[in-house]
Design an enzyme around this catalytic site. Sequence first.
Site, PDB file in Angstrom:
ATOM      1  CB  SER A  96      -0.950   0.023   1.203  1.00  0.00           C
ATOM      2  OG  SER A  96      -0.217  -0.039   2.411  1.00  0.00           O
TER       3      SER A  96
ATOM      4  CG  ASP B  42      -4.516   5.918   6.215  1.00  0.00           C
ATOM      5  OD1 ASP B  42      -3.404   5.912   6.775  1.00  0.00           O
ATOM      6  OD2 ASP B  42      -4.778   5.202   5.239  1.00  0.00           O
TER       7      ASP B  42
ATOM      8  CG  HIS C 211      -1.167   4.156   4.433  1.00  0.00           C
ATOM      9  ND1 HIS C 211      -2.404   3.659   4.777  1.00  0.00           N
ATOM     10  CD2 HIS C 211      -0.461   3.118   3.928  1.00  0.00           C
ATOM     11  CE1 HIS C 211      -2.454   2.362   4.484  1.00  0.00           C
ATOM     12  NE2 HIS C 211      -1.291   2.008   3.976  1.00  0.00           N
TER      13      HIS C 211
END
Length: 371
Positions: free
Chosen positions: A46, A335, A338
């Site tokens: 991610s 978030d 991240h």
Amino acid sequence: MATQIESRLFLLTLPILACVFPGSGYARETEKNGAIIKGMFVFGSSLVDNGNNNFLKNSIAKADFLPYGIDFPYGPSGRFTNGKNVIDLLCDQLKLPLVPAFTDPSTKGSKMIHGVNYASGASGILDDTGLLAGNVISLNQQIRNFEEVTFPVLEAQIGFKRELLPKYLFVVGTGGNDYSFNYFLRQSNANVSLEVFTANLTEKLSGQLQKLYRLGCRKFVLMAVNPIGCSPMVKANRPTRNGCIQGLNKAAHLFNAHLKSLVDFSKQQMPGSNLVFVNSYKMIRDIIKNPVSRGFKDTSSACCEVRSLNEGGNGILCKKEGQPCEDRNIHVFFDGLHPTEAVNVQIATKAYNSNLTSEVYPINVKQLSLL
């Protein structure tokens, strides 16, 4: 040992594996002294996924909705941040266009000339890592996608030959999710020490790098696992005196130490190769320890509204259409896990330019690109 809630911090985390190709009439000269870089091929999870999971069915690891991409030129794209990720910013440093996602149906033919992004949120070094997040693409499969799908097209499109690969730049990194979905969750690992698991995991990664080496790749950049124990997700569920869960940071730090050692080891195992370790773990920890001097104010809370466990979320991802903070540039985290684009800018800039071996070892990306 981390609880299941703590281990979810690793759900969407991985460092980076990328590969940069020169050659052909499309090559670009990035420095006056002759470094020619054609593009970038990205492998990971991610932290570098630019939309591959958007096209995967039954995957919960997606960021294709606002407020993700609120500061990205094309809006929500599948990047797990408000703007550009580290790979995008390295492309800027190397004067390269942004690379397309492998699973995007439009990524074909000439669109692959400057590279392809294979990264998949929640994936890992081990094939079964990330299964709790649904459908993800493992690192092994990402490498196969490069070898069996993209490379043959490049050969057909531009007459690309393997002899050119030694001039290509590979940025390589992965690892965090393998701790959460294997070491910290599975009973089969109950009697395996963190040290033994890390050594085995590093050996597995070394084999994957050697596979790329056998394909002809010679220049590698290994990006560290970030300090997961300092994320907002951790702090929301287990407040500590110093604000970070040291057990999780210990795992990341230990893996990073092995990753750095792999730089020296691999040069012996892969003659003619050059490797660089980018210590993003240290860069983020330095920001958290002294935020004001680096332009930050909030080092502990998420910039967006995070969907909590009680709301059916994982405590990591932003709520769809949720309200983000007004000034994203002063937040470390976008978030629950991240980093913001502002943090990614600092990581990419130091990866490319830093002369501190504690940040990039033994040389920086710019120097590697000129070899």
